[in-house]
Structures are given as C-alpha cells and as structure tokens.
Design a protein around this motif. Structure first.
Motif, PDB file in Angstrom:
ATOM      1  N   THR A 118      10.487  -2.753  -0.004  1.00 50.11           N
ATOM      2  CA  THR A 118      10.979  -4.115   0.190  1.00 50.11           C
ATOM      3  C   THR A 118      10.412  -5.048  -0.871  1.00 50.11           C
ATOM      4  OG1 THR A 118       9.182  -4.587   1.747  1.00 50.11           O
ATOM      5  CG2 THR A 118      11.275  -3.826   2.679  1.00 50.11           C
ATOM      6  N   GLU A 119       9.215  -4.730  -1.364  1.00 54.64           N
ATOM      7  CA  GLU A 119       8.562  -5.525  -2.406  1.00 54.64           C
ATOM      8  C   GLU A 119       7.765  -4.593  -3.308  1.00 54.64           C
ATOM      9  OE1 GLU A 119       6.137  -8.798  -0.885  1.00 54.64           O
ATOM     10  OE2 GLU A 119       7.038  -8.408   1.071  1.00 54.64           O
ATOM     11  N   ALA A 120       7.682  -4.970  -4.573  1.00 59.52           N
ATOM     12  CA  ALA A 120       6.862  -4.191  -5.498  1.00 59.52           C
ATOM     13  C   ALA A 120       6.348  -5.085  -6.613  1.00 59.52           C
ATOM     14  CB  ALA A 120       7.666  -3.039  -6.095  1.00 59.52           C
ATOM     15  N   VAL A 121       5.111  -4.829  -6.990  1.00 57.87           N
ATOM     16  CA  VAL A 121       4.502  -5.460  -8.153  1.00 57.87           C
ATOM     17  C   VAL A 121       4.014  -4.306  -9.016  1.00 57.87           C
ATOM     18  CG1 VAL A 121       2.655  -6.947  -8.998  1.00 57.87           C
ATOM     19  CG2 VAL A 121       3.796  -7.485  -6.836  1.00 57.87           C
ATOM     20  N   ALA A 122       4.468  -4.270 -10.263  1.00 60.14           N
ATOM     21  CA  ALA A 122       4.118  -3.143 -11.123  1.00 60.14           C
ATOM     22  C   ALA A 122       3.824  -3.625 -12.536  1.00 60.14           C
ATOM     23  CB  ALA A 122       5.255  -2.131 -11.142  1.00 60.14           C
ATOM     24  N   TYR A 123       2.688  -3.186 -13.062  1.00 59.05           N
ATOM     25  CA  TYR A 123       2.281  -3.518 -14.421  1.00 59.05           C
ATOM     26  C   TYR A 123       1.736  -2.263 -15.091  1.00 59.05           C
ATOM     27  CZ  TYR A 123       2.689  -8.492 -13.464  1.00 59.05           C
ATOM     28  OH  TYR A 123       3.173  -9.733 -13.160  1.00 59.05           O
ATOM     29  N   ILE A 124       2.131  -2.060 -16.325  1.00 63.28           N
ATOM     30  CA  ILE A 124       1.635  -0.948 -17.125  1.00 63.28           C
ATOM     31  C   ILE A 124       1.032  -1.512 -18.404  1.00 63.28           C
ATOM     32  CG2 ILE A 124       3.225   0.761 -16.165  1.00 63.28           C
ATOM     33  CD1 ILE A 124       4.965   0.383 -18.695  1.00 63.28           C
ATOM     34  N   MET A 179      -3.446   0.081 -15.075  1.00 66.82           N
ATOM     35  CA  MET A 179      -2.128  -0.071 -14.464  1.00 66.82           C
ATOM     36  C   MET A 179      -2.283  -0.620 -13.058  1.00 66.82           C
ATOM     37  SD  MET A 179      -1.177   3.949 -13.781  1.00 66.82           S
ATOM     38  CE  MET A 179      -1.925   4.625 -15.250  1.00 66.82           C
ATOM     39  N   VAL A 180      -1.222  -1.262 -12.584  1.00 61.42           N
ATOM     40  CA  VAL A 180      -1.206  -1.807 -11.234  1.00 61.42           C
ATOM     41  C   VAL A 180       0.163  -1.540 -10.630  1.00 61.42           C
ATOM     42  CG1 VAL A 180      -1.324  -3.899  -9.814  1.00 61.42           C
ATOM     43  CG2 VAL A 180      -2.832  -3.665 -11.813  1.00 61.42           C
ATOM     44  N   PHE A 181       0.174  -0.829  -9.516  1.00 61.59           N
ATOM     45  CA  PHE A 181       1.386  -0.611  -8.727  1.00 61.59           C
ATOM     46  C   PHE A 181       1.045  -0.932  -7.282  1.00 61.59           C
ATOM     47  CE2 PHE A 181       1.868   2.332 -12.280  1.00 61.59           C
ATOM     48  CZ  PHE A 181       3.151   2.052 -12.709  1.00 61.59           C
ATOM     49  N   ILE A 182       1.663  -1.956  -6.735  1.00 65.00           N
ATOM     50  CA  ILE A 182       1.479  -2.325  -5.336  1.00 65.00           C
ATOM     51  C   ILE A 182       2.875  -2.392  -4.736  1.00 65.00           C
ATOM     52  CG2 ILE A 182       0.603  -4.039  -3.717  1.00 65.00           C
ATOM     53  CD1 ILE A 182      -1.266  -4.965  -6.072  1.00 65.00           C
ATOM     54  N   VAL A 183       3.159  -1.475  -3.818  1.00 66.41           N
ATOM     55  CA  VAL A 183       4.520  -1.332  -3.302  1.00 66.41           C
ATOM     56  C   VAL A 183       4.480  -1.380  -1.778  1.00 66.41           C
ATOM     57  CG1 VAL A 183       6.622   0.059  -3.390  1.00 66.41           C
ATOM     58  CG2 VAL A 183       4.975   0.196  -5.271  1.00 66.41           C
ATOM     59  N   LYS A 184       5.396  -2.147  -1.217  1.00 67.17           N
ATOM     60  CA  LYS A 184       5.517  -2.252   0.230  1.00 67.17           C
ATOM     61  C   LYS A 184       6.710  -1.399   0.658  1.00 67.17           C
ATOM     62  CE  LYS A 184       5.090  -5.825   3.703  1.00 67.17           C
ATOM     63  NZ  LYS A 184       5.042  -7.267   3.912  1.00 67.17           N
ATOM     64  N   ALA A 185       6.424  -0.302   1.318  1.00 67.26           N
ATOM     65  CA  ALA A 185       7.442   0.681   1.686  1.00 67.26           C
ATOM     66  C   ALA A 185       8.310   0.196   2.840  1.00 67.26           C
ATOM     67  CB  ALA A 185       6.772   1.993   2.069  1.00 67.26           C
ATOM     68  N   THR A 186       9.542   0.709   2.879  1.00 70.72           N
ATOM     69  CA  THR A 186      10.461   0.355   3.962  1.00 70.72           C
ATOM     70  C   THR A 186      10.068   1.021   5.270  1.00 70.72           C
ATOM     71  OG1 THR A 186      11.950   2.137   3.286  1.00 70.72           O
ATOM     72  CG2 THR A 186      12.428  -0.080   2.449  1.00 70.72           C
ATOM     73  N   ASP A 187       9.485   2.220   5.209  1.00 71.21           N
ATOM     74  CA  ASP A 187       9.037   2.934   6.405  1.00 71.21           C
ATOM     75  C   ASP A 187       8.034   4.009   6.002  1.00 71.21           C
ATOM     76  OD1 ASP A 187      10.544   5.163   5.438  1.00 71.21           O
ATOM     77  OD2 ASP A 187      12.291   4.545   6.598  1.00 71.21           O
ATOM     78  N   SER A 188       7.549   4.774   6.962  1.00 73.59           N
ATOM     79  CA  SER A 188       6.510   5.769   6.669  1.00 73.59           C
ATOM     80  C   SER A 188       7.028   6.907   5.795  1.00 73.59           C
ATOM     81  CB  SER A 188       5.910   6.318   7.961  1.00 73.59           C
ATOM     82  OG  SER A 188       6.909   6.927   8.751  1.00 73.59           O
ATOM     83  N   SER A 205       2.098  -0.306   5.575  1.00 69.40           N
ATOM     84  CA  SER A 205       3.332  -0.260   4.793  1.00 69.40           C
ATOM     85  C   SER A 205       3.081  -0.270   3.282  1.00 69.40           C
ATOM     86  CB  SER A 205       4.235  -1.437   5.179  1.00 69.40           C
ATOM     87  OG  SER A 205       3.574  -2.663   4.950  1.00 69.40           O
ATOM     88  N   PHE A 206       1.824  -0.372   2.868  1.00 65.78           N
ATOM     89  CA  PHE A 206       1.513  -0.466   1.442  1.00 65.78           C
ATOM     90  C   PHE A 206       1.128   0.878   0.834  1.00 65.78           C
ATOM     91  CE2 PHE A 206       1.059  -4.924   2.473  1.00 65.78           C
ATOM     92  CZ  PHE A 206       1.591  -5.526   1.348  1.00 65.78           C
ATOM     93  N   VAL A 207       1.601   1.073  -0.394  1.00 64.96           N
ATOM     94  CA  VAL A 207       1.202   2.200  -1.230  1.00 64.96           C
ATOM     95  C   VAL A 207       0.813   1.587  -2.564  1.00 64.96           C
ATOM     96  CG1 VAL A 207       1.911   4.374  -2.291  1.00 64.96           C
ATOM     97  CG2 VAL A 207       2.892   3.687  -0.089  1.00 64.96           C
ATOM     98  N   TRP A 208      -0.348   1.993  -3.095  1.00 68.18           N
ATOM     99  CA  TRP A 208      -0.755   1.395  -4.372  1.00 68.18           C
ATOM    100  C   TRP A 208      -1.511   2.384  -5.246  1.00 68.18           C
ATOM    101  CZ3 TRP A 208      -3.314   0.356   0.142  1.00 68.18           C
ATOM    102  CH2 TRP A 208      -4.693   0.530   0.166  1.00 68.18           C
ATOM    103  N   LEU A 209      -1.449   2.075  -6.517  1.00 70.47           N
ATOM    104  CA  LEU A 209      -2.224   2.768  -7.541  1.00 70.47           C
ATOM    105  C   LEU A 209      -2.722   1.689  -8.484  1.00 70.47           C
ATOM    106  CD1 LEU A 209      -3.275   5.152  -9.241  1.00 70.47           C
ATOM    107  CD2 LEU A 209      -0.994   5.284 -10.277  1.00 70.47           C
ATOM    108  N   VAL A 210      -4.021   1.541  -8.557  1.00 73.10           N
ATOM    109  CA  VAL A 210      -4.630   0.561  -9.449  1.00 73.10           C
ATOM    110  C   VAL A 210      -5.655   1.295 -10.306  1.00 73.10           C
ATOM    111  CG1 VAL A 210      -6.021  -1.527  -9.614  1.00 73.10           C
ATOM    112  CG2 VAL A 210      -4.295  -1.333  -7.814  1.00 73.10           C
ATOM    113  N   VAL A 211      -5.537   1.138 -11.611  1.00 70.18           N
ATOM    114  CA  VAL A 211      -6.508   1.697 -12.549  1.00 70.18           C
ATOM    115  C   VAL A 211      -7.067   0.522 -13.339  1.00 70.18           C
ATOM    116  CG1 VAL A 211      -6.899   3.251 -14.491  1.00 70.18           C
ATOM    117  CG2 VAL A 211      -5.232   3.871 -12.718  1.00 70.18           C
TER     118      VAL A 211
END
Length: 159
Positions: free
Chosen positions: A71-77, A86-95, A137-143
């Motif tokens: 539903t929402e995503a913030v992504a930077y490479i 890198m920054v990926f912060i994603v709000k998933a629609t469901d599990s 609901s959040f999935v993220w990868l931050v380096v």
C-alpha cells in the motif's frame, strides 16, 4: 504408574506455557503508521549519503515488486556503484504479500552482496551485516554506515 502421571503432568504444563507465550506474541498492529513516517524517523537519526529515490516503476524493474503487494513504499538506492547504502520500507497489503516482499528484498540484497564481494570489502561487510526484517504489515531492508542506529530508529517507530 506415578511416573507416568508425573510425566503427563509435566508435558501438559509445558504445553500450557508454550501456548501462553504463543498467545502473547501476536503480530503488532502498526497499520496506523505510514512508511514515510518510518523513513523520516530513520533520516532524523542516521546520516546517509545522497541517494536515488525509486518510484513504483523502479521497484518493479529493479526488484520485481509489483504495486499490488504493498500500500506504501519508500525506496532509496545509492547514486554510485561504490556505496552499499539503501533504504526499503514497504507496507504490505497482507501477510502473504509481506512474505513475498521479504523474499524479493532478500534476493536483491544477496545480488548486491555478490556484486560487492572482492570488489569493495567495506561495503560488502556493511551489506552482509544488514538483513530483511518484517514486523506487522512492514517489511524493510536498511543498509547504513551505522547499522545499529538505523535498525534502532526503524524499530523505535514500527514497534
């Protein structure tokens, strides 16, 4: 006979303890938090070099993440190939979508990690220290250069 009763009682007690802990570890409800809020909190506590923002098209082309998964995503490479930040912060629609997003982000992380191997050891170590995380609901990868501070900043707002 008494031994069997004691063993059965012990097993029953252990089952009750396990079910108690399982009931207490339900996924947190962080649905009222926006991905942009998480990103802003991260940026207020951790310094990053200048990075390139990815839109929905960039997420599809770079990671294979379709917008039906979130539903929402913030992504930077990184702007340059010599940085692993890198920054990926994603709000998933469901599990199920969260699981798919975690797989896609991990695949991307592993690909970048392979590129940095024997090329930029410091960046390799930085990416290797990071991991894909899921919480509610959040999935993220931050380096980040300061990985511990980055992880704490995200956890502070997500829960």
């Amino acid at each position: 006979m008494k031994t069997k009763i004691r063993i059965a009682s012990l097993v029953l007690a252990l089952c009750m303890v396990v079910s108690l802990f399982t009931a207490c570890t339900a996924a947190p409800d962080n649905s009222n938090i926006a991905a942009a809020e998480v990103y802003d909190a991260l940026m207020s506590k951790v310094e990053f070099p200048e990075m390139l923002s990815l839109d929905a098209g960039g997420l599809v082309s770079l990671l294979g993440i379709d917008d039906s998964l979130y539903t929402e995503a913030v992504a930077y490479i990184p702007l340059t190939a010599v940085s692993g930040n890198m920054v990926f912060i994603v709000k998933a629609t469901d599990s199920a979508a969260a699981a798919t997003l975690a797989e896609k982000l991990e695949s991307y992380r592993a690909g970048v990690l392979a590129q940095m191997n024997n090329y930029l050891p410091d960046e390799y170590d930085k990416i290797n220290a990071a991991s894909v995380e899921t919480d509610g609901s959040f999935v993220w990868l931050v380096v980040a250069d300061d990985q511990a501070a980055a992880e704490a900043a995200v956890r502070d707002i997500i829960g």
